[in-house]
Each structure stands twice: as C-alpha cells, then as structure tokens.
Design an enzyme around this catalytic site. Structure first.
Site, PDB file in Angstrom:
ATOM      1  N   GLY A  14      58.060 -44.254  71.542  1.00  7.39           N
ATOM      2  CA  GLY A  14      57.546 -43.311  70.557  1.00  7.39           C
ATOM      3  C   GLY A  14      56.054 -43.508  70.342  1.00  7.39           C
ATOM      4  O   GLY A  14      55.391 -44.242  71.075  1.00  7.39           O
ATOM      5  N   ALA A  15      55.520 -42.865  69.296  1.00  5.64           N
ATOM      6  CA  ALA A  15      54.097 -43.020  68.941  1.00  5.64           C
ATOM      7  C   ALA A  15      53.910 -42.620  67.486  1.00  5.64           C
ATOM      8  O   ALA A  15      54.744 -41.919  66.904  1.00  5.64           O
ATOM      9  CB  ALA A  15      53.221 -42.154  69.837  1.00  5.64           C
ATOM     10  N   GLY A  43      51.918 -48.726  67.276  1.00  6.18           N
ATOM     11  CA  GLY A  43      51.864 -50.014  66.594  1.00  6.18           C
ATOM     12  C   GLY A  43      52.263 -49.960  65.136  1.00  6.18           C
ATOM     13  O   GLY A  43      52.174 -50.964  64.428  1.00  6.18           O
ATOM     14  N   GLY A  44      52.727 -48.769  64.700  1.00  3.57           N
ATOM     15  CA  GLY A  44      53.218 -48.679  63.322  1.00  3.57           C
ATOM     16  C   GLY A  44      54.326 -49.687  63.062  1.00  3.57           C
ATOM     17  O   GLY A  44      54.474 -50.207  61.957  1.00  3.57           O
ATOM     18  N   GLU A  95      54.451 -53.412  73.873  1.00  2.00           N
ATOM     19  CA  GLU A  95      54.577 -52.010  74.307  1.00  2.00           C
ATOM     20  C   GLU A  95      53.524 -51.695  75.371  1.00  2.00           C
ATOM     21  O   GLU A  95      53.821 -51.033  76.372  1.00  2.00           O
ATOM     22  CB  GLU A  95      54.424 -51.074  73.102  1.00  2.00           C
ATOM     23  CG  GLU A  95      55.608 -51.173  72.155  1.00  2.00           C
ATOM     24  CD  GLU A  95      55.457 -50.411  70.856  1.00  2.00           C
ATOM     25  OE1 GLU A  95      56.468 -50.200  70.186  1.00  2.00           O
ATOM     26  OE2 GLU A  95      54.334 -50.040  70.488  1.00  2.00           O
ATOM     27  N   LYS A 139      53.748 -35.749  64.740  1.00  6.57           N
ATOM     28  CA  LYS A 139      52.884 -36.776  65.352  1.00  6.57           C
ATOM     29  C   LYS A 139      51.748 -36.178  66.186  1.00  6.57           C
ATOM     30  O   LYS A 139      50.828 -36.883  66.571  1.00  6.57           O
ATOM     31  CB  LYS A 139      53.717 -37.691  66.258  1.00  6.57           C
ATOM     32  CG  LYS A 139      54.945 -38.321  65.609  1.00  6.57           C
ATOM     33  CD  LYS A 139      54.576 -39.392  64.632  1.00  6.57           C
ATOM     34  CE  LYS A 139      55.764 -40.122  64.033  1.00  6.57           C
ATOM     35  NZ  LYS A 139      56.489 -40.980  64.930  1.00  6.57           N
TER      36      LYS A 139
HETATM   37  C1  5RP Z   1      56.037 -49.354  67.218  1.00  4.29           C
HETATM   38  C2  5RP Z   1      55.516 -48.040  67.638  1.00  4.29           C
HETATM   39  C3  5RP Z   1      56.386 -46.849  67.436  1.00  4.29           C
HETATM   40  O1  5RP Z   1      56.513 -46.184  68.640  1.00  4.29           O
HETATM   41  C4  5RP Z   1      55.750 -45.939  66.426  1.00  4.29           C
HETATM   42  O2  5RP Z   1      55.505 -46.663  65.234  1.00  4.29           O
HETATM   43  C5  5RP Z   1      56.627 -44.723  66.129  1.00  4.29           C
HETATM   44  O3  5RP Z   1      57.730 -45.099  65.385  1.00  4.29           O
HETATM   45  P1  5RP Z   1      58.859 -44.077  64.965  1.00  4.29           P
HETATM   46  O4  5RP Z   1      59.566 -43.665  66.215  1.00  4.29           O
HETATM   47  O5  5RP Z   1      59.742 -44.883  64.027  1.00  4.29           O
HETATM   48  O6  5RP Z   1      58.224 -42.910  64.256  1.00  4.29           O
HETATM   49  O7  5RP Z   1      54.428 -47.914  68.148  1.00  4.29           O
HETATM   50  O8  5RP Z   1      55.094 -50.375  67.387  1.00  4.29           O
END
Ligand code: 5RP
Length: 220
Positions: free
Chosen positions: A82-83, A95-96, A103, A121
């Site tokens: 994801g991102a 990196g959230g 990754e 996003k």
């Molecule tokens: C984790 C990430 C995730 O891909 C990003 O934070 C997106 O998270 P989510 O799919 O919960 O919206 O980079 O380090």
C-alpha cells in the site's frame, strides 16, 4: 463505498499480478491485510512470501502461507504494498505503519512493484501526509535539525520503535515538487536509515480502488 471496501477492491485486483508457483513480496498495512486474507481465501499457488514487517509476518503465519527469508529467495517476481500518498508518476510516500525500510528493500529486490490504494491516497503533489524518516536513535536531534533546514517540521513519532530498533521522525509541511531529488538528499543525511519517499524506484503499477470502479495506472 467505504474506504475499507475500496482498499479491498484494490487488493482483489492485485491478485491478477501474482505469478503462479513464484514467491512474492508483501508490504504492511490495512490494504495489504486484505491482500493477505484474499491470498489465503482464494488458495492461489504461492509457495511462499517475503514479508516487510513483523505485523505482516504474524498475519501470514496465521493463514499458513510460508514466510521466507529474502536472503534465500533471490529476485522476487512481484511486490504488493500500500501507500500513504501516490502521485500520477507513481511516486509514493510510505511508512505510515513504520515499516518503510524493509518495504523499500523488498520493493528493490522485486521485478515489479504493484501498489494498492484507495482513491483518497491519490494526490497532485506529495507532502500533505507527513513524510516518515527512520533514524538511528543517537542521530535523532541532528537529523531533526537537518530536516528543518530542508524546510520541514520533524516530529518524533511518540512511543514508537521500528522492527529494526530505530525511531521515526514524521516530517510535516513539505511540498515535494522534486521527489527523486529530496529522496536522495534525505538519504544522504548521516543517521538516516531510510526515507519513506519511493521515487527513485517508484511503483510500476498503481491500483486505485474507488466507488466508481478500480483504476490501474502504469509508470510513464
Ligand atoms: C506501512 C505503509 C503502508 O503501506 C501505508 O501506511 C498504507 O497503509 P494502509 O494500507 O493501512 O492505508 O507504508 O509502512
């Protein structure tokens, strides 16, 4: 359609990129959790998976899918992750969830990077989402000062330690008009382990789940 349903739609579309009989890489987060669950539900021919975090490893183990060491797999055919933000050039902020370093390693070791997001996003210019930077603990203050010199407002992610035993500075207030240049600049600061900009190696395919349908963007 809820944001979670849009994430699941994107994850479902990514199943088409899984190469039967080949080891793949998986990222971290709620969108990837859908992907992991779908891999198990659909019983695809996946001999094993390289995981980008302890959290994803735990989830994969519960499904019974073997988790493999990247040092033993060689190049992976595909990496699905994801991102937090994505632009039309498929540059990403990630990196959230704090797993950015592993990754980036798994993405680099994969022939193709398929990124799965919901439509919230997709942005014009990266930077509204605070940019995560993983730092060695003793370098926290120094790196913070350097990031301030670059125009950002770094904030220590409170009570958080990465899977690698490091800290995260979340950098607010950046308007990222040159993602490739900024990625190189931040990576060049002593004490930085990794910056959550994925621009020098962007995604190859961006799957955007939305109520209006699933869109697929490819690198230009
Ligand atoms: C984790 C990430 C995730 O891909 C990003 O934070 C997106 O998270 P989510 O799919 O919960 O919206 O980079 O380090």
């Amino acid at each position: 359609m809820s944001q979670d349903a849009a994430k699941r739609k994107a994850a479902e579309a990514a199943l088409a990129y899984v190469q039967p009989g080949e080891v793949l890489g998986v990222g971290t987060g709620s969108t990837v959790n859908h992907f992991i669950d779908l891999l198990a539900e659909r019983q695809l021919d996946v001999p094993g998976v390289v995981s980008s975090s302890n959290a994803s490893t735990e989830r994969l183990k519960k499904t019974g899918i073997p988790v493999l060491d990247l040092n033993n797999t060689g190049t992976l055919s595909v990496y699905v992750d994801g991102a937090d933000e994505a632009d039309k050039h498929l540059h990403l902020i990630k990196g959230g969830g704090g797993a950015l370093t592993r990754e980036k390693i798994v993405a680099a070791a994969s022939r193709s990077f398929v990124c799965i997001v919901d439509e919230s996003k997709l942005v014009g210019v990266l930077g509204k989402f605070p940019l995560p930077v993983e730092v060695i603990p003793m370098a926290r203050s120094y790196v913070g000062r350097e990031l301030t010199r670059l125009g950002g407002r770094p904030e220590l992610r409170a009570g958080f330690t990465t899977d690698n035993g490091n800290l995260i500075l979340d950098v607010h207030g950046l308007d990222i008009v040159d993602p490739v240049g900024l990625e190189a600049q931040i990576n060049g600061i002593a004490g930085v382990v990794c910056v959550g900009l994925f621009a020098s190696r962007p995604a190859d395919v961006l799957i955007v789940g939305a109520s209006s349908g699933t869109r697929v963007l490819k690198a230009d």
